[in-house]
Design an enzyme around this catalytic site. Structure first.
Site, PDB file in Angstrom:
ATOM      1  N   GLU A 355      39.312 120.748  90.778  1.00 31.27           N
ATOM      2  CA  GLU A 355      38.372 121.897  91.765  1.00 31.27           C
ATOM      3  C   GLU A 355      37.960 122.805  90.590  1.00 31.27           C
ATOM      4  OE1 GLU A 355      38.640 124.520  96.075  1.00 31.27           O
ATOM      5  OE2 GLU A 355      40.189 124.087  95.076  1.00 31.27           O
ATOM      6  N   HIS A 380      40.259 116.931  96.342  1.00 31.08           N
ATOM      7  CA  HIS A 380      39.318 117.700  95.438  1.00 31.08           C
ATOM      8  C   HIS A 380      38.522 116.845  94.275  1.00 31.08           C
ATOM      9  CE1 HIS A 380      38.178 121.272  98.051  1.00 31.08           C
ATOM     10  NE2 HIS A 380      39.579 121.620  98.072  1.00 31.08           N
TER      11      HIS A 380
END
Length: 506
Positions: A355, A380
């Site tokens: 992320e 993510h």
């Protein structure tokens, strides 16, 4: 059987044509062009899904709607979500996505799953609720049977029921409180949040503002039940919640331990599923902030192993949370994270990794380290395209990415959803699921907004009903449920899907 083999046969034919094309300079053959188009289409998420006649009817409707949507001057996926939200709400595609059974939400955080309006209108109007103002222009809350002790860097406490009693109109106060609990703004979000540091600071302050409300025992139970209700209304049948398992307090100041918190999650989940028999259930991924030191992490992993042993039905595994760019990388915690394997204890990991847009840093190696620690999924994975080895490993191992489109945009990793890395990953059917991360923080709810951004933004005109169907079933296939539970959940979901298609196809 012939129908099931149709798409693979197209792909095989395309590969044969490609073989004959290799090294040959010639006038392009229309058959070769069509074969290439079909080959690419078969490779995308949902590309191997064979639609029924009813599904083809709904697919044609969605295709027509998407053409109209993409022709508009104001194209929501190209805009910041805060500006696009009202446009999305009027979209007929969004209306269909709200009705669609979306399977499970596998990446949602505990303190940001409930609409902040519910917290303000319901929770802050309860007796014994105190508020103070911090020197960082935020707020804090506590419930107490007597006047609370002063907090550092905070104004004297104010009893909210007394404050409101002095007001003729409490709307401005309520709106101000709500503004402290969410990132959503009616102003230009690019001006309000000019950098990642600014938006993350507001993000973290909002969590701190929520803390004293949600961790009050009576609210904690109601909050979680309300969160399940909001996801259920959005046609989500299963939830995996990342939870800090905080110390929950009572009105007299006494507190409960982590095991009590997990047991309460289990009790409320059972109550909700009893009240809503078509909801499949929920499980908890125990989390800790990645800013702690190695010694603290070792103790938390020890606790996680014990909770996994004592509560196998509700406890799904373990993860690290908090801003990846500012927190310690996974490799820093390698000794603590190796404890389960060294002891032969099963503790599934569901690591946030990638992320970030800080290429080449220690943090940027979290994707590879997450896979080294045998993570079950990747939270993510925004940076995955920059890591070909991690990308290949995650595909081969079936380690799905939990893609959270709106979160990535609001936290300033991408501005135009058409440029999100997941658009490329969907084009090759990389294992992934769509989730919403912190919907209440973003002025969102459930999964429908994020599904809209993925379907219209990532997929463009290429993604179809087959893409949506595979994304929904992925959320069950890549969940922490047992194989037997997954089979049952897929049958459960298929019944709802068939009903949805029959009601909306024509």
């Amino acid at each position: 059987m012939a129908v099931l083999l149709q798409r693979p046969l197209v792909a095989a034919a395309a590969c044969l044509l490609l073989y004959h094309m290799a090294g040959v300079l010639a006038v392009p053959d229309p058959r070769q062009r069509e074969a290439l188009i079909q080959l690419e289409a078969s490779m995308q998420t949902g590309g191997q899904v064979v639609l029924t006649d009813a599904e083809k009817g709904l697919d044609a409707l969605l295709c027509k709607m998407k053409q109209q949507e993409m022709a508009k001057a104001d194209f929501p996926p190209a805009m910041h979500f805060f500006k696009a939200r009202d446009l999305i709400r009027t979209s007929p595609i969004f209306n269909l996505l709200q009705k669609m059974p979306k399977g499970g939400a596998l990446h949602v955080h505990d303190l940001s799953m409930v609409d902040v309006e519910w917290l303000v209108k319901n929770v802050t109007y309860r007796p014994h609720c105190y508020m103070c103002f911090t020197d960082k222009q935020s707020i804090r809350f506590v419930f107490s049977s007597r006047w609370p002790k002063a907090l550092p860097h905070c104004s004297p406490w104010t009893l909210l029921e007394n404050l409101r009693a002095k007001m003729i109109n409490t709307t401005d106060l309520d709106n101000s409180i709500m503004g402290n609990m969410t990132l959503f703004t009616d102003q230009d979000p690019e001006m309000v949040y000019p950098s990642q540091d600014v938006v993350w600071d507001k993000f973290e302050q909002a969590f701190l503002a929520l803390w004293g409300l949600v961790t009050y025992a009576p609210v904690f139970r109601d909050y979680y039940y309300q969160g399940l209700s909001e996801f259920y209304v959005d046609n989500i049948m299963y939830l995996e919640l990342r939870a800090l398992l905080p110390e929950i307090y009572e009105l007299d100041g006494s507190t409960h331990d982590t095991a009590w918190t997990l047991k309460t999650y289990r009790e409320v989940t059972r109550q909700f599923t009893a009240d809503h028999p078509d909801f499949f259930g929920a499980r908890i991924i125990f989390t800790i902030n990645r800013g702690v030191n190695a010694s603290v992490m070792a103790g938390v992993v020890e606790e996680a192993m014990k909770l996994q042993r004592d509560f196998p039905d509700i406890m799904a595994g373990f993860d690290l949370v908090g801003r990846e760019d500012k927190g310690r990388p996974l490799w820093y915690f390698r000794e603590a994270l190796s404890l389960p394997a060294e002891r032969g204890v099963t503790l599934p990991f569901f690591f946030h990794a990638g992320e970030t847009d800080l290429e080449g840093t220690d943090v940027d190696q979290n994707l590879l380290d997450a896979l080294l620690f045998n993570t079950s999924r990747i939270g993510h994975g925004f940076a995955l395209l920059r890591h070909p080895v991690a990308k290949d490993l995650s595909r081969k191992r079936g380690v799905a990415l939990e893609v959270c489109p709106i979160s990535n945009q609001v936290l300033k990793l991408v501005s135009d959803m058409r440029n999100h890395p997941a658009a490329a990953l969907m084009s090759e059917n990389h294992p992934l699921v769509i989730s919403s991360d912190d919907p209440a923080m973003f002025g969102s709810s459930g999964l429908s907004y994020d599904f809209y951004e993925a379907f219209v933004g990532f997929g463009g005109m290429r993604s179809d009903l087959g893409s949506l169907k595979e994304l929904a079933t992925n959320s069950i296939r890549y969940s922490s449920l047992t194989s037997e539970q997954k089979e049952k959940a897929l049958v459960f979901w298929q019944r709802r899907w068939d009903k949805y298609v029959s009601e909306n196809a024509f």
